[in-house]
Design an enzyme around this catalytic site. Structure first.
Site, PDB file in Angstrom:
ATOM      1  N   GLU A 124       1.124  -1.316  -0.211  1.00 19.83           N
ATOM      2  CA  GLU A 124      -0.085   0.159  -0.320  1.00 19.83           C
ATOM      3  C   GLU A 124       1.164   1.408   0.056  1.00 19.83           C
ATOM      4  OE1 GLU A 124      -2.622   0.503   3.698  1.00 19.83           O
ATOM      5  OE2 GLU A 124      -4.214   1.863   1.865  1.00 19.83           O
ATOM      6  N   ALA A 259       1.460  -0.379  11.758  1.00 16.22           N
ATOM      7  CA  ALA A 259       1.049  -1.406  10.531  1.00 16.22           C
ATOM      8  C   ALA A 259       0.437  -1.356   9.907  1.00 16.22           C
ATOM      9  CB  ALA A 259       0.068  -2.204  12.018  1.00 16.22           C
ATOM     10  N   MET A 260       0.179  -2.382   8.443  1.00 17.25           N
ATOM     11  CA  MET A 260      -0.772  -2.999   7.164  1.00 17.25           C
ATOM     12  C   MET A 260      -1.251  -3.513   7.615  1.00 17.25           C
ATOM     13  SD  MET A 260      -1.438  -1.575   4.801  1.00 17.25           S
ATOM     14  CE  MET A 260      -1.873  -2.061   3.191  1.00 17.25           C
ATOM     15  N   GLU A 261      -2.713  -4.017   6.876  1.00 19.29           N
ATOM     16  CA  GLU A 261      -4.112  -5.358   6.750  1.00 19.29           C
ATOM     17  C   GLU A 261      -3.683  -6.245   6.064  1.00 19.29           C
ATOM     18  OE1 GLU A 261      -4.303  -1.576   6.708  1.00 19.29           O
ATOM     19  OE2 GLU A 261      -5.461  -1.433   4.518  1.00 19.29           O
ATOM     20  N   ASN A 262      -2.011  -6.072   5.652  1.00 23.21           N
ATOM     21  CA  ASN A 262      -2.658  -7.394   4.232  1.00 23.21           C
ATOM     22  C   ASN A 262      -3.403  -8.041   4.676  1.00 23.21           C
ATOM     23  OD1 ASN A 262       0.064  -5.631   3.819  1.00 23.21           O
ATOM     24  ND2 ASN A 262       0.720  -6.273   5.027  1.00 23.21           N
ATOM     25  N   HIS A 293      -7.927  -2.375  15.090  1.00 27.08           N
ATOM     26  CA  HIS A 293      -8.490  -1.700  13.368  1.00 27.08           C
ATOM     27  C   HIS A 293      -7.599  -2.280  12.362  1.00 27.08           C
ATOM     28  CE1 HIS A 293      -6.909   2.414  11.551  1.00 27.08           C
ATOM     29  NE2 HIS A 293      -6.140   1.100  10.781  1.00 27.08           N
ATOM     30  N   GLU A 294      -6.542  -3.025  12.202  1.00 24.85           N
ATOM     31  CA  GLU A 294      -6.206  -3.866  11.119  1.00 24.85           C
ATOM     32  C   GLU A 294      -6.874  -4.924  11.112  1.00 24.85           C
ATOM     33  OE1 GLU A 294      -3.871  -2.340   9.574  1.00 24.85           O
ATOM     34  OE2 GLU A 294      -2.821  -0.868  11.040  1.00 24.85           O
ATOM     35  N   HIS A 297     -10.216  -3.351   9.113  1.00 25.75           N
ATOM     36  CA  HIS A 297      -9.745  -3.325   7.576  1.00 25.75           C
ATOM     37  C   HIS A 297     -10.199  -5.322   6.688  1.00 25.75           C
ATOM     38  CE1 HIS A 297      -8.457  -0.264   7.334  1.00 25.75           C
ATOM     39  NE2 HIS A 297      -7.057   0.400   8.006  1.00 25.75           N
TER      40      HIS A 297
HETATM   41  N1  BES Z   1      -3.562   0.593   6.327  1.00 28.64           N
HETATM   42  C1  BES Z   1      -3.137   1.409   6.864  1.00 28.64           C
HETATM   43  C2  BES Z   1      -1.866   2.010   6.743  1.00 28.64           C
HETATM   44  C3  BES Z   1      -0.951   2.803   5.461  1.00 28.64           C
HETATM   45  C4  BES Z   1      -1.577   3.534   4.978  1.00 28.64           C
HETATM   46  C5  BES Z   1       0.211   2.559   4.584  1.00 28.64           C
HETATM   47  C6  BES Z   1      -1.336   4.517   3.907  1.00 28.64           C
HETATM   48  C7  BES Z   1       0.358   2.632   2.985  1.00 28.64           C
HETATM   49  C8  BES Z   1      -0.305   4.014   3.043  1.00 28.64           C
HETATM   50  C9  BES Z   1      -2.800   0.759   8.015  1.00 28.64           C
HETATM   51  O1  BES Z   1      -4.452   0.496   8.999  1.00 28.64           O
HETATM   52  C10 BES Z   1      -2.865   1.892   8.724  1.00 28.64           C
HETATM   53  O2  BES Z   1      -3.840   2.684   8.859  1.00 28.64           O
HETATM   54  N2  BES Z   1      -1.735   1.909   9.904  1.00 28.64           N
HETATM   55  C11 BES Z   1      -1.333   2.853  11.269  1.00 28.64           C
HETATM   56  C12 BES Z   1      -1.453   2.342  13.020  1.00 28.64           C
HETATM   57  C13 BES Z   1      -3.611   2.375  12.525  1.00 28.64           C
HETATM   58  C14 BES Z   1      -3.624   1.456  14.167  1.00 28.64           C
HETATM   59  C15 BES Z   1      -4.002   4.336  13.466  1.00 28.64           C
HETATM   60  C16 BES Z   1      -0.679   3.862  11.231  1.00 28.64           C
HETATM   61  O3  BES Z   1       0.520   3.095  10.482  1.00 28.64           O
HETATM   62  O4  BES Z   1      -0.050   4.363  11.374  1.00 28.64           O
HETATM   63 ZN    ZN Z   2      -6.073   1.775   8.464  1.00 28.89          ZN
END
Ligand code: BES
Ligand code: ZN
Length: 839
Positions: A124, A259-262, A293-294, A297
């Site tokens: 992502e 974190a990333m929701e793969n 959160h993840e 998703h």
């Molecule tokens: N999908 C996001 C991370 C992301 C968004 C990666 C856009 C690349 C481009 C993930 O779900 C996310 O929101 N991560 C947050 C942590 C969350 C608990 C707030 C982060 O990485 O800060």
């Molecule tokens: Zn997110």
């Protein structure tokens, strides 16, 4: 920025068969992708995304085809026989394994003195194209068969369970089960030495939590429990089964975001997943919210996906809301909604009051723009507040029923915001489409002015600003949530009057569930303060009253000096989140007294004195039977005593530091103990601690050292820390922005850090130019600077960069933000200093 064509309109992928051979030692990988799909009528070229891939050969339906790279990461494939219809393309290519923390990259760690590596992916928003040619757009969903050839005797993880695993020529060949229809940005793999803990949900989903061998097995347990119970919770709340057979969660030593929701293979930075017996309650709460959160998703985002990146906010706002809904169910004793008020609400309101802020929904012409619109305070926090407002407005039952429709109707496909609004409108019978679209498309938020004379209440709304701004005539449909049922449900007009018998207290936005603030008249405010003193207000209302007062003061609607009396009314407070906002409100006063030693001394004493009752009650040592709220509160209170330079507190911190190893210090207090020792003690500690930092495998310990050590007052030590930010052997690139923000926020570090970031701007560009954290540097700088001279320097330095897409909005807002702060200090400073001096 130019608009990129959407390639899905020219080729519709159906299935990918992807085979990668990863040569970690050579930092290189080779791939063969077999893609089947349909060329629509009118097209004569197949165009795929491909970035930094060396394409060796392409066949089309078994025949060698011509290919050429083009702008916008495009690979054009042609053949003289190519006609619209179904095709199979086979591409052989190779590429490099990088350290970039996107695409396919290496993570580094040390175990028993041996340096080791993992390989991981981060796709992502549009990095899948750095690993295989594909239509790299969320709408281009397809199924995937993946085979990875790797070094032997390691763990190989993908989105799906392993189908077969064999050893050929001393290499490990792993083939995964076919994925469901999904977007490219959600594919992932992790390979390397990993260990795990495993459990199964009540519906038979296998859940695993993984980490490198440098992390203790016991550090996986907490996450495992939260992950299992979150999945069970969501299956019930969404009334929709978890869509895959398994759910892996992996802690990676190098990871650019949190974190990333793969799908089926969620990746985390280590501090966002791992917890041991030493982990503080705040860190556990953070871990729980990240996992929740993840996992949200996995349905919202993965099963049903936005059509295009302009609706990324919908993914992120929803997952942010669900963090709190899920964690409230899993750990009701945490009262996590109060943290929503002290985290998301404050962040959203502060950012959203600066002119030039983006709206929640913003156009995205090119995925590169995603970095530039990644203002977390808006995309996550404000968006979550708006969805919560919606949930309250329609009621939780209708909200849940709407989500069930949504998952049911759009599973494995793509949507836009209106699809969600319509699902919820259908379930609730309320026309919410126009209401929600107004809130997501207008930047900013309203303040509601309330006055009462005799039996007539007047309400009026206007956009609330802090700092310089253009006039605005924006109006919102505001769900008032008044304490008095005689008030209307929605305020849609500029102003109205309403009849109201009696003069009992009157409140709006009860429960803090909508995105506006209230300006009460003097009599009403006095009434609220007396209710507060009598203990008649709920904790969330107490947080809200003080937070809104600090905002109103920033906006010039109240005077900052009024905060001092308001804070006094909170003296007997016992709730931790409310103390968090008291500490924030007191910190708000610090910028007014920097050149007035007497006023500063008084503010320090006042801070220590306000906290003294709780300090006496809580002391330094946990009692076995105390609540978690008290355990957390202790650190907020001690931080206030330390700011107040309470000698007893400073000595206690120093002797605790001297008496035990860093690992054994109370993790709730560790950053404070380190901070006080560094600040009031021996400077040599700084270098020693920095060395400990560089060698530690514990993310939490590293974070505490960073928080503590940056309290130093010594210019040479500050300079040493700033220079170390550029040394990846000590400070991992993933953590550079954190160090910078601590240093520039510190009173003594501010000027030096500001000078340093300008001197090292090229390093920022080279290291973070393409990353989401790029804009953090001007953003954090603007959050810290306070003088006219700094305002000029900021504007002089950044204005020439205002055409850089990732920076332009942040810079424009940064200038307004500093200007607003400088004006505020000039306007309210004399009265604040007078009041403090005479305390
Ligand atoms: N999908 C996001 C991370 C992301 C968004 C990666 C856009 C690349 C481009 C993930 O779900 C996310 O929101 N991560 C947050 C942590 C969350 C608990 C707030 C982060 O990485 O800060
Ligand atoms: Zn997110």
């Amino acid at each position: 920025m130019q608009t990129v064509p959407h390639l899905i309109e020219r080729f519709i992928p159906k299935h990918y068969q992807l085979s990668l051979t990863l040569d970690r030692a050579d930092r290189h990988f080779a791939g063969i992708v077999t893609l089947s799909g349909t060329l629509p009528p009118g097209a004569d070229t197949i165009i795929l995304h491909s970035k930094e891939l060396v394409v060796e050969s392409v066949t089309l339906d078994g025949k060698a085809a011509d290919f050429a790279s083009s702008d916008n990461d495009e690979l054009h494939i042609t053949h003289r026989d190519l006609l619209p219809g179904k095709h199979i393309i086979v591409i052989a290519y190779s590429a490099t394994i990088t350290d970039a923390m996107h695409g396919l990259y290496s993570c580094y760690y040390e175990h028993n003195g041996v340096k080791k590596e993992l390989l991981a992916t981060q796709f992502e928003s549009h990095h899948a194209r750095e690993v295989f040619p594909c239509i790299d757009e969320p709408e281009a969903k397809a199924t995937f068969d993946v085979t990875l050839t790797t070094e032997p005797a390691i763990t190989v993880l993908g989105n799906m369970p392993i189908k077969t695993q064999t050893t050929e020529n001393e290499l490990l060949v792993t083939t995964f089960e076919t994925t469901p229809r999904m977007s490219t940005y959600l594919l992932a793999w992790v390979t390397g030495e990993l260990h795990r803990k495993t459990a199964t949900t009540n519906q038979g989903v296998e859940v695993n939590v993984w980490a490198t061998p440098a992390q203790a097995a016991s550090s996986l347990d907490f996450a495992l429990d939260i992950a299992v119970r979150s999945i069970e919770f969501y299956e019930e709340y969404f009334d929709t089964p978890y869509p895959l057979p398994k759910s892996d969660h992996v802690a990676l030593p190098d990871f650019s975001s949190g974190a990333m929701e793969n799908w089926g293979l969620v990746t985390y930075r280590e501090i966002a997943l791992l917890a041991d017996t030493h982990t503080s309650i705040g860190s556990r709460q953070y871990i729980a919210t990240v996992i929740a959160h993840e996992l949200a998703h996995q349905w919202f985002g993965n099963l049903v996906t936005m059509k295009w990146w302009n609706n990324l906010w919908l993914n992120e706002s929803f997952a942010t809301l669900m963090e709190y809904i899920a964690v409230e169910a899993l750990h009701p004793e945490w009262n996590i909604w109060l943290d929503f008020a002290t985290n998301e609400s404050i962040m959203a309101l502060r950012r959203d009051s600066i002119d030039g802020v983006q709206s929640v929904q913003t156009d995205v012409n090119h995925p590169d723009e995603i970095n530039s619109l990644f203002d977390g305070a808006i995309v996550y926090a404000k968006g979550a507040r708006l969805l919560r407002m919606l949930q309250h407005y329609v009621g939780d039952a209708a909200f849940q029923a709407g989500l069930k429709h949504y998952f049911n109707d759009f599973a494995y496909s793509n949507t836009e915001a209106d699809d969600l609004w319509q699902s919820i409108a259908r379930a609730s019978g309320k026309d919410i489409v126009a209401l929600m679209n107004t809130w997501i498309s207008q930047p900013g938020f309203p303040v509601v002015h309330v006055t009462q004379q005799n039996e007539t209440v007047s309400l009026s709304q206007e956009q609330f600003f802090v700092g310089p701004h253009q006039p605005s005539s924006a109006l919102w449909p505001i769900p008032l949530s008044s304490s008095d049922p005689a008030m209307p449900e929605l305020l849609t007009e500029k102003s109205i009057t309403a009849k109201r018998p009696g003069t009992s207290s009157l409140r709006f936005n009860v429960g803090d569930s909508a995105h506006f603030i209230t300006h009460y008249d003097e009599a009403q405010l006095a009434q609220l303060i007396s209710e507060l003193s009598l203990g008649l207000m709920s904790p969330v209302d107490r947080v809200q009253l003080l937070d809104e007062a600090t905002l109103l003061a920033r906006g010039g609607i109240m005077q900052t000096v009024q905060l001092i009396d308001l804070i006094k009314a909170y003296r007997d407070e016992t709730s931790e989140p409310v103390w968090t906002i008291i500490a924030i409100a007191l910190a708000e006063l610090r910028k007014f007294i920097e050149d007035d030693p007497l006023a500063e001394e008084k503010l320090r004493t006042f801070t220590a004195e306000i906290a003294s009752t709780q300090y006496a009650r809580l002391g330094w040592t946990q009692r076995p039977d105390e609540t978690e709220d008290d355990t957390k509160l202790r650190s907020t209170i001690i931080a206030m005593e330390l700011y107040g330079e309470n000698q007893d507190a400073i000595k206690t911190a120093q002797s605790m530091f001297a008496a035990s190893k860093l690992e054994d210090l109370d993790s709730e207090l560790r950053p404070l103990i380190i901070g006080a020792t560094v600040r009031y003690g021996d400077d040599n500690i700084v270098s020693e601690l920095l060395a400990r930092y560089g060698n530690s495998q514990s993310g939490e310990l590293r974070q505490d050292i960073c928080a503590g050590i940056t309290s130093t007052r010594q210019p040479d030590k500050i300079a040493e820390l700033l220079e170390t930010i550029k040394n990846p052997a000590i400070i991992r690139p993933q953590d550079a922005a954190l160090w910078f923000v601590y240093l520039i926020r510190s009173r003594e570090g501010r000027d030096q850090s500001w000078q340093w970031i300008r001197n090292n701007w090229q390093w920022v560009v080279d290291s973070f130019g393409g990353d989401k954290s790029y804009a953090d540097y001007p953003r954090y700088s603007a959050g810290a600077l306070t003088t006219r001279r700094q305002l000029q320097e900021y504007s002089g330095f950044f204005t020439p960069m205002k055409d850089v897409p990732a920076l332009s909005r942040v810079i424009a807002m940064g200038i307004s933000e500093i200007e607003g702060r400088v004006e505020l200090i000039e306007r309210d400073g004399p009265a604040v200093r007078d009041a403090l001096r005479s305390l």
